[in-house]
Design a protein around this motif. Structure first.
Motif, PDB file in Angstrom:
ATOM      1  N   VAL A 371      10.762  22.638  30.374  1.00 28.63           N
ATOM      2  CA  VAL A 371      10.086  24.332  30.447  1.00 28.63           C
ATOM      3  C   VAL A 371       9.571  24.533  31.264  1.00 28.63           C
ATOM      4  CG1 VAL A 371       8.810  26.847  29.355  1.00 28.63           C
ATOM      5  CG2 VAL A 371      10.888  25.542  28.006  1.00 28.63           C
ATOM      6  N   HIS A 372       8.234  23.098  30.899  1.00 27.14           N
ATOM      7  CA  HIS A 372       7.170  23.098  32.344  1.00 27.14           C
ATOM      8  C   HIS A 372       7.631  22.802  33.064  1.00 27.14           C
ATOM      9  CE1 HIS A 372       3.491  22.744  28.661  1.00 27.14           C
ATOM     10  NE2 HIS A 372       4.531  24.108  28.372  1.00 27.14           N
ATOM     11  N   GLN A 373       8.521  22.183  33.100  1.00 26.88           N
ATOM     12  CA  GLN A 373       9.419  22.141  34.504  1.00 26.88           C
ATOM     13  C   GLN A 373       9.700  22.825  35.076  1.00 26.88           C
ATOM     14  OE1 GLN A 373      12.282  20.785  35.429  1.00 26.88           O
ATOM     15  NE2 GLN A 373      12.632  20.918  37.255  1.00 26.88           N
ATOM     16  N   TRP A 374      10.341  23.083  34.501  1.00 31.73           N
ATOM     17  CA  TRP A 374      10.648  24.428  35.597  1.00 31.73           C
ATOM     18  C   TRP A 374      10.571  25.482  36.031  1.00 31.73           C
ATOM     19  CZ3 TRP A 374      11.544  29.441  34.902  1.00 31.73           C
ATOM     20  CH2 TRP A 374      13.023  30.459  35.442  1.00 31.73           C
ATOM     21  N   GLU A 375       9.207  25.748  34.801  1.00 34.28           N
ATOM     22  CA  GLU A 375       8.301  27.262  35.330  1.00 34.28           C
ATOM     23  C   GLU A 375       7.535  26.401  36.896  1.00 34.28           C
ATOM     24  OE1 GLU A 375       6.118  27.023  31.883  1.00 34.28           O
ATOM     25  OE2 GLU A 375       6.458  28.350  31.313  1.00 34.28           O
ATOM     26  N   ASP A 376       7.176  25.498  36.855  1.00 34.04           N
ATOM     27  CA  ASP A 376       6.139  24.735  38.047  1.00 34.04           C
ATOM     28  C   ASP A 376       7.316  24.494  39.409  1.00 34.04           C
ATOM     29  OD1 ASP A 376       3.810  24.146  36.267  1.00 34.04           O
ATOM     30  OD2 ASP A 376       4.693  21.891  35.883  1.00 34.04           O
ATOM     31  N   LEU A 377       7.637  24.108  38.875  1.00 28.96           N
ATOM     32  CA  LEU A 377       8.968  24.920  39.901  1.00 28.96           C
ATOM     33  C   LEU A 377       9.520  26.163  40.655  1.00 28.96           C
ATOM     34  CD1 LEU A 377      11.405  23.265  41.558  1.00 28.96           C
ATOM     35  CD2 LEU A 377      13.194  23.339  40.874  1.00 28.96           C
ATOM     36  N   TYR A 378       9.658  27.132  39.939  1.00 27.52           N
ATOM     37  CA  TYR A 378       9.957  28.211  39.649  1.00 27.52           C
ATOM     38  C   TYR A 378       8.296  29.025  41.143  1.00 27.52           C
ATOM     39  CZ  TYR A 378      14.470  28.656  39.837  1.00 27.52           C
ATOM     40  OH  TYR A 378      16.093  28.623  39.967  1.00 27.52           O
ATOM     41  N   ALA A 379       7.548  28.473  40.088  1.00 24.88           N
ATOM     42  CA  ALA A 379       5.818  29.469  40.901  1.00 24.88           C
ATOM     43  C   ALA A 379       6.125  28.877  41.963  1.00 24.88           C
ATOM     44  CB  ALA A 379       4.907  28.731  40.000  1.00 24.88           C
ATOM     45  N   ILE A 380       6.615  27.699  42.981  1.00 24.41           N
ATOM     46  CA  ILE A 380       6.588  27.657  43.743  1.00 24.41           C
ATOM     47  C   ILE A 380       7.986  28.029  45.234  1.00 24.41           C
ATOM     48  CG2 ILE A 380       6.852  26.138  46.142  1.00 24.41           C
ATOM     49  CD1 ILE A 380       5.446  24.078  43.746  1.00 24.41           C
ATOM     50  N   TYR A 381       8.837  27.917  44.438  1.00 28.75           N
ATOM     51  CA  TYR A 381      10.076  28.745  45.244  1.00 28.75           C
ATOM     52  C   TYR A 381       9.867  30.217  44.883  1.00 28.75           C
ATOM     53  CZ  TYR A 381      14.841  29.842  45.519  1.00 28.75           C
ATOM     54  OH  TYR A 381      16.120  30.370  46.483  1.00 28.75           O
TER      55      TYR A 381
END
Length: 467
Positions: A371-381
């Motif tokens: 979940v954190h990985q997905w959130e971190d990626l989308y926080a940039i994208y």
């Protein structure tokens, strides 16, 4: 006669005065006169707008955007879209129309490329680069857990030509007690037990550091410079090694960086092609002599000898653990913290074999990590994608407005709209492609970790069940 001469003289004087005044007035007139030609004010040069993704990423912010749009509002994430929409509709749109109307009233014959260039010059986003670089360098953060194979580093080393250098912390804090016994005494016993089990082919050296002085400010220099070889690199001899251990006691400050640097010099001639060099540091605290042990460990590990720096933190507080762990990581080795002699001997001597509980509880990538990985990626994208969409909408809105106001040609305006859409699609495709690539890298790493953990669990379940 005399009267006539006087009149003539007076007349001459008056004429000369009039001539002088006339010259003076003429001079003033010439000085005050404006230039015969008036230079026209140079019109601002509009740069050609980017037509490739690479150029668009580098483009500066449009003038209207830079002067009137808060970067946080322009890049607001989708969940906060209303912040951008309200500002754009309530305030920015009117400023945009006023600026564009003024410019295109003076440029009614502008063609599509010129119109698009001007609209990007005013309305383009200048925030792509920072977010794009974050996306390009994004790391998923998944780490393969330590999956012990039941064999410690020294057991492996016994099959190779190996040097083991032990750096013993002899600072004053080692006088402290654990389980009613002095830490220094416990550490010495554990180290002697450890070295006695080394194969004859393994060479061992022992250094003491910080073992001089009384830990006072006055003798800090003496203590910080005290890094001495007490057992030269050679095969283990029980009596000689014991005598070396008894030759020093806990005393002064902690020159940890200096000790690592001394080990680097000591092992310099044993290159990685022929030798496996391992440094063990036994310490109960942080550097106190002003050195940089993290950098020292890093330099030792990347040198030609590639020595690993392993640290056993003995009864260390939180601050000490944090630094010692950094040192071990920088040195390409491992850090273990122990609180008593039993744990100490376990780290140094015993083969690491997991318990059934540890085997059963071992996990691969956990749900919250995903979940954190997905959130971190989308926080940039997400904001990067939104910037692209919002630039496209601003330019399309502007082109429709100019067409409706008859400020640009109908056909040229339609070309601008199509070009803005094409440039937006080009950006979007590139950004989503990079985001998908990073997501695939994360999924691949997650699968590798999960598969490795599963295989490790199956191996150890069988072995432990058969004991």
């Amino acid at each position: 006669m005399k009267s006539k001469k006087w009149h003539v003289g007076w007349l001459i004087i008056c004429c000369l005065g009039l001539i002088a005044c006339s010259d003076q007035k003429e001079t003033k007139k010439v000085e005050a006169a404006p230039e015969s030609t008036v230079a026209e004010v140079a019109e601002e040069v509009i740069p050609t707008a980017a037509r490739t993704v690479e150029e668009m990423i580098e483009q500066p912010a449009g003038k209207l955007i830079e002067e009137n749009m808060d970067p946080k509002i322009e890049a607001a994430r989708t969940v906060d879209y209303v912040k951008y929409f309200r500002y754009y509709e309530d305030e920015f749109s009117d400023m945009m129309k006023e600026q564009l109307s003024s410019y295109f009233k003076d440029h009614p014959e502008a063609e599509a490329d010129e119109i698009y260039d001007y609209l990007v010059f005013q309305l383009g986003s200048g925030q792509y680069k920072g977010l794009y670089e974050q996306l390009a360098s994004y790391e998923h953060g998944y780490v393969m857990p330590e999956l012990p194979d039941g064999e410690d580093e020294i057991e492996i080393a016994k099959r190779q030509k190996t040097n083991v250098v032990i750096l013993m912390d002899a600072s004053g804090s080692m006088k402290g007690e654990v389980d009613g016994r002095v830490k220094m005494d416990l550490a010495k016993e554990a180290i002697e037990n450890f070295t006695s089990q080394l194969d004859n082919e393994v060479n061992v050296a022992l250094f003491a550091y910080g073992h001089k002085g009384a830990g006072t400010q006055a003798d800090k220099g003496l203590s910080c410079g005290a890094i001495d070889e007490v057992y030269p690199l050679s095969s283990y001899d029980k009596n000689s090694f014991h005598d070396a251990m008894e030759s020093f006691g806990a005393s002064g400050w902690t020159p940890l960086a200096g000790a690592i640097e001394k080990a680097a010099v000591y092992l310099a001639s044993y290159d990685r092609e022929e030798y496996r060099n391992i440094v063990y540091i036994v310490s109960d605290g942080i550097e106190t002599c002003g050195g940089d042990p993290v950098e020292a460990a890093k330099q030792l590990n990347v040198s030609d000898i590639e020595a690993k720096v392993n640290i056993i933190g003995f009864d260390v507080d939180d601050e000490g653990q944090a630094q010692l762990k950094q040192v071990a990581e920088a040195g390409g080795g491992q850090y273990a913290t122990v609180r008593n002699q039993s744990e100490f001997e376990g780290v140094l001597i015993k083969k690491w074999k997991p318990s059934m509980m540890q085997v059963l509880s071992q996990q691969g990538v956990k749900l919250h990590e995903m979940v954190h990985q997905w959130e971190d990626l989308y926080a940039i994208y997400d904001p990067l994608s939104n910037l692209s969409t919002r630039e496209r909408i601003r330019i399309v809105d502007a082109a429709y407005y100019l067409k409706n106001q008859k400020l640009i040609d109908e056909e040229e305006g339609s070309k601008v709209i199509e070009l803005a859409k094409q440039m937006g699609e080009l950006r979007d495709a590139h950004f989503v492609g990079l985001k998908d690539q990073k997501g695939e890298e994360a999924e691949k790493a997650m699968k590798e970790i999960d598969d490795a953990v599963q295989a490790w669990q199956e191996k150890w379940k069988k072995e432990l069940e058969n004991e």
